[in-house]
Design a protein around this motif. Sequence first.
Motif, PDB file in Angstrom:
ATOM      1  N   TRP A  82       2.788  -4.912   4.049  1.00  5.96           N
ATOM      2  CA  TRP A  82       3.922  -5.981   4.266  1.00  5.96           C
ATOM      3  C   TRP A  82       4.677  -5.933   5.315  1.00  5.96           C
ATOM      4  N   GLN A  83       5.198  -4.617   5.739  1.00  4.92           N
ATOM      5  CA  GLN A  83       6.127  -4.443   6.952  1.00  4.92           C
ATOM      6  C   GLN A  83       5.298  -4.306   8.207  1.00  4.92           C
ATOM      7  N   THR A  84       4.059  -3.730   8.119  1.00  4.91           N
ATOM      8  CA  THR A  84       3.356  -3.544   9.498  1.00  4.91           C
ATOM      9  C   THR A  84       2.382  -4.769   9.804  1.00  4.91           C
ATOM     10  N   ASN A 110       7.230 -14.398  -2.532  1.00  9.75           N
ATOM     11  CA  ASN A 110       6.446 -14.521  -1.194  1.00  9.75           C
ATOM     12  C   ASN A 110       5.121 -14.449  -1.497  1.00  9.75           C
ATOM     13  N   PRO A 111       4.324 -15.385  -1.430  1.00  9.87           N
ATOM     14  CA  PRO A 111       2.805 -15.004  -1.859  1.00  9.87           C
ATOM     15  C   PRO A 111       2.098 -14.046  -0.855  1.00  9.87           C
ATOM     16  N   PHE A 112       2.390 -13.936   0.521  1.00 11.00           N
ATOM     17  CA  PHE A 112       1.820 -12.873   1.415  1.00 11.00           C
ATOM     18  C   PHE A 112       2.115 -11.508   1.002  1.00 11.00           C
ATOM     19  N   PHE A 113       3.113 -11.367   0.067  1.00  7.75           N
ATOM     20  CA  PHE A 113       3.205  -9.918  -0.243  1.00  7.75           C
ATOM     21  C   PHE A 113       2.080  -9.621  -1.457  1.00  7.75           C
ATOM     22  N   TYR A 114       1.474 -10.622  -2.310  1.00  4.34           N
ATOM     23  CA  TYR A 114       0.414 -10.385  -3.206  1.00  4.34           C
ATOM     24  C   TYR A 114      -0.571 -10.230  -2.388  1.00  4.34           C
ATOM     25  N   PHE A 117      -0.581  -6.729  -1.457  1.00  5.75           N
ATOM     26  CA  PHE A 117      -1.018  -6.010  -2.657  1.00  5.75           C
ATOM     27  C   PHE A 117      -2.341  -5.908  -2.691  1.00  5.75           C
ATOM     28  N   LEU A 118      -3.224  -6.995  -2.834  1.00  4.37           N
ATOM     29  CA  LEU A 118      -4.539  -6.944  -2.844  1.00  4.37           C
ATOM     30  C   LEU A 118      -5.498  -6.113  -1.710  1.00  4.37           C
ATOM     31  N   ILE A 119      -4.730  -6.069  -0.567  1.00  2.00           N
ATOM     32  CA  ILE A 119      -5.227  -5.457   0.375  1.00  2.00           C
ATOM     33  C   ILE A 119      -4.937  -3.837   0.132  1.00  2.00           C
ATOM     34  N   ALA A 120      -3.936  -3.437  -0.193  1.00  2.00           N
ATOM     35  CA  ALA A 120      -3.509  -2.164  -0.896  1.00  2.00           C
ATOM     36  C   ALA A 120      -4.528  -1.757  -1.796  1.00  2.00           C
ATOM     37  N   VAL A 121      -4.608  -2.536  -2.898  1.00  2.00           N
ATOM     38  CA  VAL A 121      -5.483  -2.317  -3.635  1.00  2.00           C
ATOM     39  C   VAL A 121      -6.751  -1.905  -3.149  1.00  2.00           C
ATOM     40  N   GLY A 122      -7.333  -2.789  -2.309  1.00  2.00           N
ATOM     41  CA  GLY A 122      -8.818  -2.606  -1.760  1.00  2.00           C
ATOM     42  C   GLY A 122      -8.721  -1.173  -1.033  1.00  2.00           C
TER      43      GLY A 122
END
Length: 176
Positions: A82-84, A110-114, A117-122
């Motif tokens: 999210w930060q990067t 904010n929908p971009f945080f989700y 999150f999906l990128i992080a789960v992947g």
Amino acid sequence: MAFSSDNAPKGGSSTSNKQPPKRSIGQIIDFIAKMIVLVVGMPIRFAAAIVAQFVGNGGVGRAVVGGLLFILGSAISADSIWQTVFQQRPLFPWFEAGWSWANVPLTVFNPFFYLAFLIAVGLQVVEAYALRGKNPDSARRELQDHMVYDLEAKPSGKIDLVTELWKDYVRCEVVF
């Protein structure tokens, strides 16, 4: 009311004179000791039953703890992404000078945080697959295949575990 000779009360009274057997002092002390152990041991048994769920193979607690750790790791990873990637304010306050409580609702809604999150789960799934080398179902099948195999005779020589582990280590280091 007529009584037959088998059911007739003896001694002229209509109530039975059966007395409960007398208990000895040893039986009373034994009963009290059992009750004290039961009462004192109940919280310990309760705690042991809960812990058994977390350490037993196939226990529900292991799945819960594993799921919570996966979600927490994904959330922390999502905060970094999210930060990067999206150049947003941090959600978690660790090592962040510019953190405030206002960041939490700004992030959560904010929908971009989700998306982060999906990128992080992947990424977590890819990392887990890379570290394990195989998916859990194939590893379980392979283990079960090896568990049913019986040796005809015990191995006579000694197995050098250090050498075998070193071979595995070198093989893993080459891959990475």
